[in-house]
Structures are given as C-alpha cells and as structure tokens.
Design an enzyme around this catalytic site. Structure first.
Site, PDB file in Angstrom:
ATOM      1  CG  HIS A 171      -2.013  -0.933   1.259  1.00  0.00           C
ATOM      2  ND1 HIS A 171      -2.313  -1.720   2.358  1.00  0.00           N
ATOM      3  CD2 HIS A 171      -2.942  -1.230   0.322  1.00  0.00           C
ATOM      4  CE1 HIS A 171      -3.365  -2.471   2.083  1.00  0.00           C
ATOM      5  NE2 HIS A 171      -3.763  -2.199   0.856  1.00  0.00           N
ATOM      6  CB  CYS A 258      -3.001  -2.001   9.013  1.00  0.00           C
ATOM      7  SG  CYS A 258      -1.647  -1.801   7.859  1.00  0.00           S
TER       8      CYS A 258
END
Length: 272
Positions: A171, A258
């Site tokens: 990401h 996250c």
C-alpha cells in the site's frame, strides 16, 4: 454546567478498531512469505495498541472479532473517513469485502456514507490525506477506476485527489505516512519523494526498509519497536514516538496504521 448550544466544542478523536481473528494465519499476503502467527501474543499486542490509542487521547470503539474473516483486524482498508463524509471502499482482495458491513454500521451514526463500486477497487491503506489533497497509491489493491470514483465523491468538499505510483510494497502507507504537520516518513525506494511538494521528509534507515508506516495521533506517532534506527531518526526530527511491538501484525503484512480508523468527531452539544 452544560455548554451553550452556540459554542463550538473542541473536536475529539475517535478510533475504530476490531479484535483480531483466530483465522489470521490464513490472511492475504502479497509481498511476504507466510509465517506462523502466535495468536495469544497477537491479542496481547493488539491490546497494547488499544491502550496506546487511549493514552494518546482517542475514544476507542472496539468491534468484536470476525473469526471467519482472517484480515478483519485491518479496519483501515474499509473506509476513508474525512471530516465531511466517509467513503466506503471496495477492497482489491475480493475475500475481504465482507469485512465492510460492520464498519459501515459503526460509521453510519458519525458520517454520511458514500461508496466505491465495481469496477473500482480501493484500499484505505493506499489513501494518504494531507490537508485538502488526497494521495492514492496505484497498487495491486487500488486501481484507476477506484481513484476516479474517490475524486468524484469528494470533489464537492474541496479535495484534490492525486494518483501516486508505488512499487515493491502493498500500500501507499507502506511507503509513506505523515508524522507531523508538513512532515513525512518515507521509504524512497518504494515511492518518489518528489510526488509530495512543500514537505519535510524523514527517510527510513536503509537497514529498516519496512519502517515507513507510522500512525499519527496528535503530536505523537505509534511506530513499530522493530525499527529502532528509524525511531532515532524520527526523534531527532522532533517527533514523539510511542514504540509498540507489532511483530504478529507485521507477519500478516500489517502495520501501525492498518489496525484503526482514526478521525475527528465532535462531542454532543447540550442546551443550557
């Protein structure tokens, strides 16, 4: 004494988290090999993470585990929460899309909800909001259609959406995170620092390539204790660091940002 209705009360921070799943060993992996996850250690580390959020001033909303969904602890990927609206994402990994229902239910009382639809894909981990500019990593999980839909959803609120090329990581926030106003922690081998204009850059220590993910809460960051050299760079740059052991989360290709959705919410106002 109750506050007057016409007085603006200060914003507080809400953090939505979810207890880890016992099935986490079956998580999605892209850039890491599979390693055994110690569930009891994972649960203890997640509790320390929750305590860290509370200590830094967050009002934590803890959702129960969803043991049939291995990646469900990674709530960041399910939504992009702005002051004006929340955008429900459409995860690039189809196996994760069932995680979203409970996140939507938790956000519904707090924000107007919009969504990303097929053929768009978007993971929250690919979205970095810097002021009124939203940077979106073009990764294996987030595509151009998802980026375009996000641009449409937020245009009325005055945000600019910019696609950002990344490589060798899951990401965008694997490669870069905001650690203070106008300051980014970055892994320059995975994202071009020139993509971000007018900011101060702190590079990760070369010996710690995975160290660019830090969760900013006010004037401090939560950062993995596995990266002491990068922590030293952050502290030398005036950043207050709360180090936590995230070893089991990292085995699942996760990191500090996250495991939470952190956003501003106003306390209820009461009439006098």
């Amino acid at each position: 004494m109750n506050a007057r209705a016409d007085i603006a009360l200060p914003a507080v921070l809400t953090a939505i988290i979810r207890e880890p799943s016992r099935s986490m060993e079956r998580c999605e992996l892209t850039f890491r090999g599979r390693s055994a996850i110690d569930f009891e250690l994972l649960r203890a580390q997640h509790e320390a993470y929750r305590e860290g959020l509370v200590a830094l001033g967050c009002d934590v909303v803890a959702l129960p585990a969803e043991d049939h969904l291995p990646d469900a602890v990674f709530v960041e990927d399910m939504a992009v929460v702005l002051d004006e609206v929340a955008i429900l994402t459409r995860c690039g990994a189809g196996t994760r899309r069932a995680e979203q229902a409970s996140i939507a239910a938790a956000l519904a009382p707090l924000r107007a909800l919009l969504g990303i639809v097929e053929p768009g894909t978007l993971d929250g981990g690919d979205v970095l909001v810097l002021g009124r500019t939203i940077h979106v990593g073009q990764s294996t999980r987030s595509n151009a259609a998802g980026t375009a839909q996000l641009r449409e959803r937020v245009a009325a609120h005055g945000y600019e959406v910019r696609p950002i090329a990344i490589s060798e990581c899951l990401h965008l926030k694997s490669a870069v995170t905001e650690v203070a106003d106008g300051t980014l922690l970055i892994q320059p081998e995975w994202v071009d620092a020139d993509s971000f204009k007018g900011v101060r850059v702190i590079e990760v220590d070369p010996a710690e390539p995975d160290a660019a993910n830090a969760l900013r809460i006010g004037d401090a960051v939560i950062h993995s204790s596995r990266f002491p050299r990068t922590r030293a760079r952050l502290e030398a740059g005036g950043i207050r660091v709360r180090s936590l052991d995230l070893s089991e989360i990292q085995k699942a290709e996760g990191a500090a940002t996250c495991c939470s959705l952190v956003f501003r919410s106003l306390p209820q106002r009461h009439c006098s």
